[in-house]
Write a protein that holds these residues in place. Structure first.
Motif, short mmCIF file in Angstrom:
data_model
loop_
_atom_site.label_atom_id
_atom_site.label_comp_id
_atom_site.label_asym_id
_atom_site.label_seq_id
_atom_site.Cartn_x
_atom_site.Cartn_y
_atom_site.Cartn_z
N GLY B 92 5.99 4.25 -1.88
CA GLY B 92 5.06 3.19 -2.26
C GLY B 92 5.79 1.91 -2.63
O GLY B 92 6.68 1.92 -3.48
N ARG B 93 5.42 0.83 -2.00
CA ARG B 93 6.02 -0.47 -2.32
C ARG B 93 4.93 -1.48 -2.59
O ARG B 93 3.96 -1.59 -1.82
N PHE B 94 5.09 -2.24 -3.66
CA PHE B 94 4.17 -3.33 -3.96
C PHE B 94 4.72 -4.61 -3.36
O PHE B 94 5.92 -4.89 -3.46
N GLY B 95 3.83 -5.39 -2.74
CA GLY B 95 4.28 -6.59 -2.04
C GLY B 95 3.81 -7.86 -2.74
O GLY B 95 4.17 -8.13 -3.88
N SER B 106 -8.02 -2.05 3.06
CA SER B 106 -7.03 -0.99 3.30
C SER B 106 -7.16 -0.43 4.71
O SER B 106 -8.26 -0.32 5.24
N VAL B 107 -6.04 -0.03 5.25
CA VAL B 107 -6.01 0.66 6.52
C VAL B 107 -4.98 1.79 6.40
O VAL B 107 -3.99 1.64 5.68
N ARG B 127 -0.17 7.06 5.74
CA ARG B 127 0.44 5.84 5.20
C ARG B 127 -0.68 4.83 5.09
O ARG B 127 -1.34 4.51 6.10
N SER B 128 -0.92 4.34 3.89
CA SER B 128 -2.01 3.40 3.67
C SER B 128 -1.43 2.04 3.28
O SER B 128 -0.49 1.96 2.48
N ILE B 129 -2.01 1.01 3.87
CA ILE B 129 -1.53 -0.35 3.58
C ILE B 129 -2.70 -1.17 3.06
O ILE B 129 -3.77 -1.20 3.69
N GLY B 135 -3.98 -11.18 5.10
CA GLY B 135 -3.30 -10.12 5.83
C GLY B 135 -1.93 -9.77 5.27
O GLY B 135 -1.20 -8.98 5.87
N GLU B 136 -1.58 -10.33 4.14
CA GLU B 136 -0.28 -10.04 3.53
C GLU B 136 -0.32 -8.71 2.80
O GLU B 136 -1.29 -8.42 2.08
N MET B 137 0.72 -7.95 2.94
CA MET B 137 0.78 -6.61 2.32
C MET B 137 0.88 -6.74 0.81
O MET B 137 1.73 -7.45 0.29
N VAL B 138 0.01 -6.05 0.12
CA VAL B 138 0.12 -6.00 -1.33
C VAL B 138 0.57 -4.62 -1.80
O VAL B 138 1.12 -4.47 -2.89
N LEU B 139 0.33 -3.61 -0.96
CA LEU B 139 0.75 -2.25 -1.31
C LEU B 139 0.85 -1.45 -0.02
O LEU B 139 -0.03 -1.55 0.84
N ASP B 140 1.91 -0.68 0.09
CA ASP B 140 2.18 0.14 1.27
C ASP B 140 2.68 1.46 0.73
O ASP B 140 3.73 1.50 0.07
N TYR B 141 1.92 2.53 0.92
CA TYR B 141 2.36 3.81 0.33
C TYR B 141 1.90 4.98 1.18
O TYR B 141 0.99 4.85 2.01
#
Lengths: 352, 352, 352
Positions: B92-95, B106-107, B127-129, B135-141
Motif C-alpha cells: 500500500g502506497r499513499f500518493g 477506485s478501480v 490491486r486497488s487504486i 486521475g492522480e493516484m492517492v492510494l495504491d494497495y
C-alpha cells in the motif's frame, strides 16, 4: 406571558392563515456528511461533485430527503408541537436542486381544518413551501396532522377538507432544466438498470437491513432542528405509551430511500411525494428493511433522457422482504410494516 | 434479472480483470469533522489549515486513513460482498494528498486467484487504486479476501498467487514534492520527538484507551459507503456466529492510529501499508488500546527534512499495553490482540 | 524519556508560566453540523448565512459554546490531564466572531497556585486565550483546577490566589463593531421577546429535556480534541468511582444553552462567562433540563440596538424545572442540579 413556545393548538389555526416558520438553515457539506453517516446513502448525484457536474449540475446536491427533513423540521414548532399523530402527506413536489451553502426556510398555509367528533382534537391540513435564499421553491407539499385542542369547549370551525390529488401528475414534476442525462454513467452510478428496464407492477426486495441506534435517530432529528419532544426525552417517554423514545418517522423514510439504492440505484432524484403513512412506530434497536413496487412508469413531456417511476416503498422492521410483506387495503397489513410511501423518482433513460 | 447487487462470487473473478467501482465520493470538511468526532485524531496536518500551509500544503489534508477507508469502501460491493474473511494487505502506497473537495474513485485489478481445497471458497487478490478527480493516484494497495463460490461444482481456475513485497521499499515512498518540513513546529504539533529520536526496536505504549459504541462504528462505516452487511444488521447478526454486529476492521485501524498520536505525534503522514491482519473481531463496548514497535528507521533519498519509520502497531481490546502484549509468530499471540498492522510513516527530522 | 504525554503535575506549574498549547484547529461547516446534530441548537446567527449577513456578519458564525470547547480542549493535555476536579470559571469574554475556516489555537498563563493542606494536590489557576489565525482574541477566560502532585514531598509554592471578578463588567463586553441589530428579524429568529421584555429576577423554565447517549457525549468531546480520559475509556472507568464514563461537563453547557433557546431565542451571542460550576457528574442516559434566572439587565454603552442580560442557567438531570429547583447558597441545592452557570448574553433591543 410565557416566553417559551407552547406551540399552536387546534383552535389557534385559521383557514387561510400563513405561518412563516423560524430558523432559516444553511445546509452544508457538514450536513451531507452526517446524512451519509446516518443513512449510508450512495446516490451518486449527492455523493460526487464530478458526477453531478457531468450531468450539468453545479456540484453534488443535497439529498432530496435531507432537504425535505430540513423544510419539515422548520414547521414542527408551529404546526405539530401539540400533534397527536402525523396523518399523511400529499402533493409533494421537489423544485430547485439544493446545493451546500443554500439557506432553506419554510412557510405554511392552513388549507383545511376539521374538528374530530370527540371534541378533543382536530385535523389541521397545511401546505408548506420550502424556499432557498433566492426565494426559489425547493419543496412544496401538504401534510395533515391531528392536533390537540387547548380548550375542549372552544367552538369547532367550519370543517374544510382540501381536495388533494392521489398523485402528482407527471406534467407537474420538475426536471432540472439545466441537467441532461444522456451521458449518465451507469458504471459510476453502480447499476445498469435504467428507466427502460423497469415495469409497472414489478416488485423489488432491497435485501439489506439497517439497525437504528438511539443516538443515530436523535442526531438525525436534531440535525434537522426538528423539536418534536417524543424523540429526545427518555425521562418523560419512559412514562409514556411506549415507555421509550419514538424514532422520527422521517428517519425511516431516509433509511428506506438509502436501502432502495440496492435495486433502484439510478433513481437519481425524488421528484414527488404522492402520499405516505407512518403505519407503525419504530424504536432504537429495530432493523429496517424495505421493498418497492413500481406503480407507474411515466414518460416526461419533452424529455427523452429521463423518465419517471411512481413507486410504493414499504419499510418494515425486523423482517426480511423477500416475500414482499403485504400492505393491502384489505386490512391484512403485515404487522412488521412501519412505512407506506408513495413517491415519484426520476431515472435516466437508455438513449440511442 | 435481479436488479439488486448480488456481489461477485469466487468464480466471477478472472485473472487480469479490471473492475471500475461505483460511487465516486467527494470528501469534504464534513467528513473531516466526523472523522475527528469518531476517532479523536489530533494529527495537525489534518487539523489546521495554517499548520499545513506553513509546510507548503494548500491546507489541511484529509486523514490518510480516512482516504484509505473511502477508497476501500468503494471496492466492497464488487470485491468483498460475499467474502468470508479479509485476509491481508500489502504494497500500500499513499500518493497525492487529498484535500476537502477532492473526489475519490477506485478501480481494482484481479492479480491472483486460488481456490481453497474445500472447493467452497477461494482467495481473490486485488490491486486497488484510488484516484482523485484529476486521475492522480492517492492510494495504491493490494488486499486479498476469501470469497465464497456461488456454485461449488464450478471448476477451479489456475492458481496464481502474486508475489507481494514484505514491505514497500523506502525508495517507493511518495513524499509530497511541494512540502518542506524544515520549519515544522513541534510545539503546535504537540511533541518534541522527531525522526532522529526514534530507534529501531523501540516500543511505545500509547497509554490511552477508547471504547467504541455501536452507533460510532456504524456511522464511520456508513460514512465510507462501505456496504458490508455484518456491520449494520443486528436482526441477522443476532443469529450469526457472534450474535451481534462486527465492527469494521478499518475502524480499529483508525482508532489505533488516533491513539498512536500519544507517542508518535509527529508521524505526519502514513506513507505505506506494508501488511496487516485483523487478528480478532471487535464489538461495540470493546475498549481499544495500542502499542507500537519501531521496525525500521529509514532515510528518504534526497530529503534531509523528513525520514520514514516502519512501524508495527498492535491494537488490543480491554487490556492496557504497558507490557506490550505479545503477537509473536510463535503461536503465543495474546488473546486480546485484534490488529497487527505494519506500515510506514513520515516524521520530520531535526534540522541543522 | 517517555515519548507519551504524562501531563503536568501540580509542581510542574510556575507562576507566570506561559504554555502554548498544541493542535491548532480549523473549525468548519462540518463542526457546525455536528454541533447541531449533538445539541439541537437553533440560534439563528449560527444556523443561517442569510440571517447573519442581514445583521452585518460575513455569514453564520460558529456557536460561541463550540468555540469555547475547542479553545478549552487545546488546554487539556497541558493543564488538566492530571486534574482531580475542574473547580471554576471566571472572567470569560468572547471576542471576534469565529467563522468556518478560521483556525483556533490556545495559550495559557499560570496566574495562581495554591497547594492543598493534604499535600497531595493543589489548585492551578490559568488564564487561557484562544486566538484565530490572525492572532485576534476569540475567547479569554480563567479557570482553576485541582491537580495531583507527582511527588507529595515536593515543596509547596508560595500561595497566590488571583483576584477574579464576580462578573465581567458590561463595559468589558465585546459587541461586534460591524454588526447592527436594528433590523433583527424576530420572526425568523423564532421569538418576539427582545431585551426590553426581560426583567431582573425573572425565571424561565426551558421546558424541554434532552437525553444524552454514550456515543453522543464521546463524539462531542472528541470533536473538540479534548483528551480527558474519563470520558472515553469504559475499561478503566468501570473500575473507577462511578463505574462508568463521565460526560464532559462542557457538553452539559452545550445542552443547557441549546435548551435555553426555548425562552431565550434572541440571546444571539454569549458575551461573557462570569462563573460556573459543575455541581454534579452526569452520565449517559441522563435527561438534561434547564432553567434560567435573569440576574441583571444591562445597557451597553453607545448601543441602542442591543443589550446584555446576565443569566444564571441551572441544568438538572431527570427532573423537570417548572418549579425552578433550588441552587441556593444555603446548602439546600436540589440533588438533581448538575450545572450552575453565570454568563452574559447579548439580546437585540426593540428599536424606535
Amino acid at each position: 406571558m410565557t416566553k417559551t413556545n407552547p406551540g399552536n393548538y387546534f383552535e389557534d389555526f385559521k383557514l387561510g392563515q400563513e405561518i412563516v416558520h423560524a430558523t432559516p438553515r444553511t445546509v452544508t457539506e457538514g450536513d451531507m456528511a452526517l446524512y451519509v453517516a446516518l443513512t449510508g446513502s450512495r446516490f451518486p448525484l449527492h455523493s460526487a461533485d464530478t458526477f453531478a457536474q457531468d450531468l450539468g449540475y453545479e456540484g453534488a446536491t443535497i439529498d432530496d430527503v435531507l432537504a425535505f427533513h430540513v423544510v419539515f423540521g422548520k414547521t414542527v414548532p408551529d404546526i405539530s408541537l401539540n400533534a397527536v399523530a402525523n396523518l399523511g402527506y400529499a402533493a409533494g413536489r421537489f423544485g430547485e436542486p439544493v446545493y451546500p451553502g443554500d439557506t432553506l426556510s419554510s412557510v405554511s398555509e392552513v388549507i383545511g381544518l376539521k374538528e374530530n367528533s370527540n371534541g378533543k382534537t382536530g385535523t389541521v391540513y397545511v401546505r408548506s413551501i420550502g424556499v432557498n435564499q433566492r426565494g426559489e421553491m425547493v419543496l412544496d407539499y401538504c401534510r395533515w396532522v391531528m392536533v390537540r385542542k387547548r380548550d375542549e369547549s372552544a367552538p369547532a370551525p367550519e370543517a374544510v377538507v382540501p381536495d388533494l390529488p392521489d398523485a402528482v401528475p407527471v406534467s407537474d414534476l420538475i426536471v432540472p432544466a439545466g441537467a441532461g442525462f444522456a451521458t449518465y454513467d451507469t458504471v459510476a452510478a453502480g447499476s445498469p438498470h435504467l428507466w427502460d428496464d423497469y415495469s409497472a407492477g414489478e416488485k423489488i426486495d432491497h435485501v439489506d437491513g439497517m439497525t437504528i441506534e438511539e443516538s443515530e435517530h436523535a442526531m438525525a432529528t436534531r440535525l434537522y432542528q426538528n423539536t418534536a419532544r417524543v424523540h429526545f426525552n427518555q425521562h418523560t417517554e419512559k412514562e409514556g405509551r411506549f415507555g421509550r423514545r419514538l424514532i422520527y418517522g422521517g428517519h425511516i423514510i431516509s433509511i428506506a430511500r438509502a436501502l432502495s439504492f440496492n435495486g433502484l440505484a439510478n433513481a437519481v432524484r425524488v421528484a414527488a411525494i404522492n402520499g405516505g403513512r407512518h403505519v407503525a412506530p419504530t424504536f432504537a434497536g429495530d432493523t429496517i428493511y424495505a421493498w418497492t413496487e413500481i406503480l407507474e412508469k411515466q414518460e416526461i413531456p419533452d424529455r427523452r433522457d429521463i423518465g419517471a417511476l411512481r413507486l410504493r416503498t414499504i419499510a418494515v422492521k425486523d423482517r426480511a422482504c423477500a416475500d414482499f410483506p403485504n400492505v393491502g387495503a384489505d386490512g391484512k397489513t403485515d404487522p412488521s410494516v412501519v412505512l407506506d410511501l408513495d413517491y415519484t423518482v426520476l431515472v435516466p433513460r437508455r438513449v440511442g
